[in-house]
Design a protein around this motif. Sequence first.
Motif, PDB file in Angstrom:
ATOM      1  N   SER A  90      -8.389  -4.209  -1.341  1.00 57.76           N
ATOM      2  CA  SER A  90      -6.972  -3.935  -1.025  1.00 57.76           C
ATOM      3  C   SER A  90      -6.864  -2.821   0.009  1.00 57.76           C
ATOM      4  O   SER A  90      -6.005  -2.872   0.896  1.00 57.76           O
ATOM      5  N   ASP A 139      -3.466 -10.751  -0.580  1.00 57.98           N
ATOM      6  CA  ASP A 139      -4.225  -9.925  -1.519  1.00 57.98           C
ATOM      7  C   ASP A 139      -4.102 -10.505  -2.927  1.00 57.98           C
ATOM      8  O   ASP A 139      -3.098 -10.265  -3.599  1.00 57.98           O
ATOM      9  N   GLU A 140      -5.088 -11.293  -3.328  1.00 57.08           N
ATOM     10  CA  GLU A 140      -5.121 -11.930  -4.646  1.00 57.08           C
ATOM     11  C   GLU A 140      -3.762 -12.550  -5.005  1.00 57.08           C
ATOM     12  O   GLU A 140      -3.240 -12.315  -6.107  1.00 57.08           O
TER      13      GLU A 140
HETATM   14 MG   LIG Z   1      -7.077  -5.027  -4.983  1.00 52.06          MG
END
Ligand SMILES: [Mg+2]
Length: 263
Positions: free
Chosen positions: A63, A167-168
Amino acid sequence: MATTLATAAEGAVAAAAHAARIEHVSKSFSGPAGSQLVLDDISLDVAPGEFVTILGASGCGKSTLLNLVAGLDRPTAGSIETAGRPALMFQEHALFPWLTAGKNIELALRLRGVPKSDRKAEAERLLELVRLGGAYGKRVHELSGGMRQRVAMARALAQDSRLLLMDEPFAALDAITRDVLHGELTRIWEETSLSVLFVTHNVREAVRLAQRVVLLSSRPGRVAKEWTVGIPQPRRIEDADVAELSLEITEHLRGEIRRHGQH
Ligand SMILES: [Mg+2]
Ligand SMILES: Nc1ncnc2c1ncn2[C@@H]1O[C@H](COP(=O)(O)OP(=O)(O)O)[C@@H](O)[C@H]1O
């Protein structure tokens, strides 16, 4: 004047050559225990139209790296260039709950400078693209988790960026919904000329989606290894060749986690 034009043209060529160029990027955070090196000398290019996943264990700095590419934070060392301003999509949909699905998308269109008269039709087109035609007037609480992420995807696409940073984005969804959204993302990526930089800790998801998988080591995050994924799309997460490559990558990821555990 001639010099200015030449520089602008060179800039355009440089921008066209890479959707993102990450060069020797390091990032440290200072805390009570002193300075912590999170990312160490990361270099990585994303070509126009390329789909790259960054894979790594929790806490390895994925991240942090994506935030740097998004321009939300600055590297301690090194440089990052992107072709225009990237669009972002996170695990949490970050939609405004007091706005409808359509109005959430229109807000992004307004920020992009799309004239008011064109926004509704464009928002409806984007909802169709994520297969949510008819959800224009729905409020966020009326939508399932999967539908919210579809709206979030439509809103990201509304920014008309050349680079989508994810991000995910599907990590909180159940396996079946995630599977469907993998298919939708692949289809949208194929239909557009978007470049995607997708972060995940899920090896199969990385292999299911990407043309290239970049494995990050932990503490500090470095590029440990990368794989080109030649398996033709559409892939499925349970395909034998997806499973086989995932197993090989998992072995490397385990090695990274073991190596980190010994320190
Ligand atoms: Mg992360
Ligand atoms: N703003 C910050 N200040 C201090 N430490 C941070 C900050 N952001 C992230 N970190 C630390 O950086 C490391 C990597 O975090 P992160 O990038 O969120 O990992 P990942 O996304 O791979 O799980 C963690 O140890 C985290 O605590």
